[in-house]
Design a protein around this motif. Structure first.
Motif, PDB file in Angstrom:
ATOM      1  N   PHE A  63      71.274   3.601  23.146  1.00  0.00           N
ATOM      2  CA  PHE A  63      71.970   4.730  22.532  1.00  0.00           C
ATOM      3  C   PHE A  63      73.178   4.271  21.717  1.00  0.00           C
ATOM      4  N   GLU A  64      73.862   3.223  22.191  1.00  0.00           N
ATOM      5  CA  GLU A  64      75.026   2.693  21.482  1.00  0.00           C
ATOM      6  C   GLU A  64      74.663   2.252  20.064  1.00  0.00           C
ATOM      7  N   SER A  73      76.996  10.815  37.720  1.00  0.00           N
ATOM      8  CA  SER A  73      78.095   9.962  37.268  1.00  0.00           C
ATOM      9  C   SER A  73      77.967   9.623  35.792  1.00  0.00           C
ATOM     10  N   ALA A  74      76.747   9.280  35.358  1.00  0.00           N
ATOM     11  CA  ALA A  74      76.527   8.920  33.959  1.00  0.00           C
ATOM     12  C   ALA A  74      76.750  10.111  33.035  1.00  0.00           C
ATOM     13  N   ALA A  75      76.314  11.297  33.458  1.00  0.00           N
ATOM     14  CA  ALA A  75      76.489  12.492  32.630  1.00  0.00           C
ATOM     15  C   ALA A  75      77.965  12.761  32.368  1.00  0.00           C
ATOM     16  N   ALA A  76      78.796  12.557  33.386  1.00  0.00           N
ATOM     17  CA  ALA A  76      80.235  12.787  33.224  1.00  0.00           C
ATOM     18  C   ALA A  76      80.887  11.695  32.385  1.00  0.00           C
ATOM     19  N   ALA A  77      80.462  10.456  32.578  1.00  0.00           N
ATOM     20  CA  ALA A  77      81.142   9.331  31.928  1.00  0.00           C
ATOM     21  C   ALA A  77      80.795   9.164  30.462  1.00  0.00           C
ATOM     22  N   LYS A 136      80.469  10.242  24.366  1.00  0.00           N
ATOM     23  CA  LYS A 136      79.770   9.423  23.381  1.00  0.00           C
ATOM     24  C   LYS A 136      78.547  10.136  22.813  1.00  0.00           C
ATOM     25  N   GLY A 137      78.255  11.301  23.338  1.00  0.00           N
ATOM     26  CA  GLY A 137      77.068  12.022  22.889  1.00  0.00           C
ATOM     27  C   GLY A 137      75.804  11.622  23.610  1.00  0.00           C
TER      28      GLY A 137
END
Length: 231
Positions: A123-124, A165-169, A173-174
């Protein structure tokens, strides 16, 4: 190989959910990468890649992503649909052999964690207009216990924590991370009566959302997302 079309990677591409999710994204113009133990790698074309992989080995996940990038391009949607865990004796849930428990945990959680890692790395590198969505096919076991499904519940619970955790962090970044759980209209689990077609339709909707929604996506066939009180 660069791709002008978006790419979806489905890990655990079975005949029900995996098949229907693939078909739903094909209809949206996606190129498809399917990874599972049962696929035949020679059955592929310019828009479809099949990758033989055993997700009980988390080390195979990096190679899957490398093959997808080389063949189709970076995946902008990653669906983790693999699941493992045979029913255990409900009166002795701690009787599961360690080897079985460890193998199932790798399939349900460890390989899913590695897939989420590599999805974020992909994604980055993608342009802003791509979907950048990771979806884990879950069930109600992250909220409740079923005595005969101990190791499956351990895996779903652990991976739900990773997704939350990933959804919040990563939302700033979209990037979107979801734990999807099909339910009946009254909020009870569908168990084996899973609708692959409903998953396909709903996963496309999640991919097309512009920003992160609730990390836990409980949904009902022909209805879509529906919030239920915790079981």
């Amino acid at each position: 190989m660069a791709s002008t079309s978006p790419v979806i990677l489905i890990l655990g591409s079975g005949p029900n959910v995996g098949h229907h999710v693939a078909q739903a994204f094909v209809a949206k113009g996606y190129k498809i990468a399917l990874a599972s133990r049962s696929v035949k790698e020679e059955d592929k074309n310019a828009d479809l890649v099949r990758i033989s992989a055993d997700l009980s080995d988390p080390h195979c996940v990096k190679g899957i992503f490398s093959k997808v990038e080389a063949s189709l391009g970076l995946p902008s949607v990653v669906v983790y649909n693999a699941s493992a865990g045979a029913p255990n004796n409900p009166e002795e849930p701690l009787s599961i052999p360690l080897a079985d428990f460890s193998r199932d945990l790798h399939v349900n959680t460890t390989s899913a964690f590695v897939a989420a890692q590599h999805a974020a790395l992909s994604f980055e590198r993608l342009p802003d207009h791509r979907s950048k969505t990771f979806i884990y096919t879950g069930n109600i076991l992250n909220e409740t216990t079923i005595a005969s499904l101990l190791d499956g519940g351990v895996g779903k619970s652990a991976t739900a924590h990773i997704i939350r955790s990933a959804a919040a962090a990563y939302s700033n970044k979209g990037f979107k991370f979801y734990y999807a759980d099909e339910r009946k209209a009254d909020g009870t689990p569908v168990y084996s009566k899973i609708s692959g077609e409903a998953h396909g339709k709903f996963y496309v909707e999640l991919a097309e959302h512009k920003s992160q929604g609730p990390w836990q996506q409980t949904f009902v066939e022909d209805v879509g997302y529906k919030h239920f009180p915790t079981a």
